[in-house]
Scaffold this active site. Structure first.
Site, PDB file in Angstrom:
ATOM      1  N   MET A 139       0.827  -1.194   0.000  1.00 46.95           N
ATOM      2  CA  MET A 139       0.000   0.000   0.000  1.00 46.95           C
ATOM      3  C   MET A 139       0.869   1.254   0.000  1.00 46.95           C
ATOM      4  SD  MET A 139      -3.019  -1.359  -0.015  1.00 46.95           S
ATOM      5  CE  MET A 139      -4.321  -0.323   0.635  1.00 46.95           C
ATOM      6  N   SER A 143       5.743   2.388  10.665  1.00 47.75           N
ATOM      7  CA  SER A 143       5.962   1.060  10.115  1.00 47.75           C
ATOM      8  C   SER A 143       4.665   0.491   9.565  1.00 47.75           C
ATOM      9  CB  SER A 143       6.513   0.129  11.205  1.00 47.75           C
ATOM     10  OG  SER A 143       6.431  -1.220  10.818  1.00 47.75           O
ATOM     11  N   LYS A 144       4.734  -0.136   8.390  1.00 46.16           N
ATOM     12  CA  LYS A 144       3.555  -0.781   7.807  1.00 46.16           C
ATOM     13  C   LYS A 144       3.038  -1.891   8.698  1.00 46.16           C
ATOM     14  CE  LYS A 144       4.656   0.128   2.943  1.00 46.16           C
ATOM     15  NZ  LYS A 144       4.917  -0.481   1.619  1.00 46.16           N
ATOM     16  N   ARG A 145       3.930  -2.532   9.431  1.00 45.27           N
ATOM     17  CA  ARG A 145       3.534  -3.663  10.270  1.00 45.27           C
ATOM     18  C   ARG A 145       2.888  -3.218  11.576  1.00 45.27           C
ATOM     19  NH1 ARG A 145       8.849  -7.647   9.720  1.00 45.27           N
ATOM     20  NH2 ARG A 145       8.717  -7.949   7.456  1.00 45.27           N
ATOM     21  N   ARG A 146       3.196  -2.011  12.006  1.00 43.31           N
ATOM     22  CA  ARG A 146       2.754  -1.588  13.331  1.00 43.31           C
ATOM     23  C   ARG A 146       1.752  -0.432  13.287  1.00 43.31           C
ATOM     24  NH1 ARG A 146       7.591  -0.154  15.171  1.00 43.31           N
ATOM     25  NH2 ARG A 146       7.277   1.928  14.283  1.00 43.31           N
TER      26      ARG A 146
END
Length: 469
Positions: A14, A234-237
């Site tokens: 994204m 962060s994309k993960r967080r």
């Protein structure tokens, strides 16, 4: 010299809000200088690249105002692979790069430390190309590399602290560091505006520019975007996808305005300003050095201000994707034939002052378009207490007798019902609101009842009364 800037995202996920900020900064700088904005898709990570991510980049740029056809490109890094390999060959032929077959374990064994950088073992051993032979750049032993940066001045890096870095892998494919430089050269990029996380790579890239005989660009490293814990987004967080904000109902204008405030501010004591002001006043040399905090609560407040500033007709149009479930927006809980455009137009001015993102329009108006309201059970339990059944009986009777079904008459009638029970209006209207809308909060009650109409209002109140038996 024509200023040429570039925005070079990778189609591996994204569209990051930090990338959107960089795109806008490059876009504005190019416009201010009468220059060119170049879009380059860095698509050499074949395992992670997807065509839909590329389309996502293009549509996200469209949304924030960098529309297709107004910039040069998109170019694709993969299409320039031949130039990347040719540049690597030139560097080897000129003696500025050499082959090395050392593994990480080899270096560690020689240096005695896993933290030690490459020790230059193959600098002068004359190793030729071959399987597993990486090509390393021969960093100058002496002197320093000075980076001219419009934001950070002239960061200086001692060459002796820069290891001989890899520019092509053992299979001959150039690494990103070299590919990025060659692409910028090929496209005539004069200014590189990007996040400060790339600054450590800049002296290496500048050395490559110089070794290839081309004047390096002017650099500008803007502050990294962080969360409330001052960690890099962060994309993960963290919630970082621009598309997610778009689909939640953030306006492009609000997002543009807010992103440009991450590390910079317009003149005067103001933050919400017309885009034309930002385009006129933005200066790279005024960008702060400190990390930029992406505050979602502040963005939400910005968006609410932008929503309230819309002409009502534009607000109605802006809500349509959420009312109809078009594009990437989830469908609303009602069927298309249940939607009443006139009813929505009647309550739109009331809703406009109460929502901060456009997706909130659905729970505010769903009671108008459903056969029966969606009951919030927690709200029901909290509101429907002793005396609620009798209050609803009295309210139904009073409403049935009304000659004029309008907000003012409804309000005065319910006030009278409550007064007979020693209740203020707030306590009196709570059971009626839950019975009719299913919730304890929402649009002004009496205006809502006027739009809903006599028959539907009374039917819902009677149904709620039966549930209390």
């Amino acid at each position: 010299m024509t200023v040429r800037v570039r925005f070079a995202p990778s189609p591996t996920g994204m569209f990051h809000v930090g990338g959107a900020r960089s795109a806008l900064q490059n876009w504005i700088y190019a416009k201010q200088q009468g220059g060119v904005f170049v879009l380059r898709i860095e698509d050499t990570d074949a395992a992670r690249n997807k065509p839909e991510w590329t389309e996502g980049i293009l549509s996200a740029l469209d949304w924030i105002g960098i529309s297709r056809g107004s910039y040069e490109g998109p170019y694709f890094q993969s299409a320039n692979a031949g130039e990347h390999r040719a540049a690597a060959a030139r560097l080897h032929e000129s003696g500025r790069a050499y082959y090395c077959d050392c593994t990480r374990e080899d270096v560690q064994a020689r240096t005695g430390s896993q933290y030690q950088g490459y020790d230059g073992y193959h600098r002068d051993r004359g190793l030729g190309p071959g399987p597993g032979h990486a090509l390393r750049f021969r960093t100058p032993d002496e002197g320093a590399t000075v980076v001219v940066d419009l934001i950070r001045g002239e960061p200086t890096f001692e060459n002796k602290l820069i290891e001989d870095f890899v520019i092509a892998r053992g299979d001959g494919s150039p690494v990103f560091l070299l590919a990025n430089v060659v692409d910028d050269m090929t496209m005539g990029i004069t200014h590189v505006i990007r996040a400060e996380e790339h600054l450590p790579n800049t002296p290496k890239q500048q050395l490559l520019w110089e070794a290839l005989g081309v004047k390096p660009p002017i650099w500008a490293h803007v502050p990294v975007v962080v969360n409330e814990k001052r960690q890099k987004l962060s994309k993960r967080r963290d919630k970082v996808a621009l598309e997610a904000y778009r689909d939640e109902g953030y306006l492009a204008g609000a997002m543009r305005n807010y992103l440009m405030l991450l590390g910079w501010a317009p003149s005067g004591d103001r933050e919400i300003v017309p885009w034309s002001v930002i385009e006129d006043e933005f200066r790279l040399d005024e960008v702060n050095l400190s990390s930029a905090f992406f505050d979602e609560k502040k963005l939400r407040a910005f968006n609410g201000e932008y929503i309230r500033a819309l002409p009502v007709a534009e607000f109605v149009d802006a809500c349509q994707p959420w009312l109809t479930g078009t594009g990437t927006i989830a469908p609303p809980p009602w069927q298309p034939e249940e939607f009443d455009a006139d009813a929505f137009a009647a309550v739109a001015p009331l809703a406009q002052t109460r929502i901060a993102v456009l997706s909130e329009i659905v729970p505010n108006v769903d009671f108008l378009f459903l056969a029966s309201p969606l009951i919030d059970e927690a709200a029901w339990t909290k509101t429907m207490k002793d005396g609620s059944a009798e209050l609803l009986d009295d309210a139904v009777a009073a409403f049935e007798a009304l000659e004029s079904w309008d907000a003012e008459s409804l309000k005065s009638t319910l006030e009278a019902v409550g007064a007979e029970r020693g209740l203020k209006l707030g306590k009196t209207q709570a059971p009626v609101r839950v019975a009719v809308t299913g919730r304890t909060v929402g649009l002004p009650l009496f205006e809502s009842l006027e739009v809903l109409g006599r028959e539907r209002t009374l039917t819902r109140m009677r149904a709620a009364r039966l549930r209390l038996v």
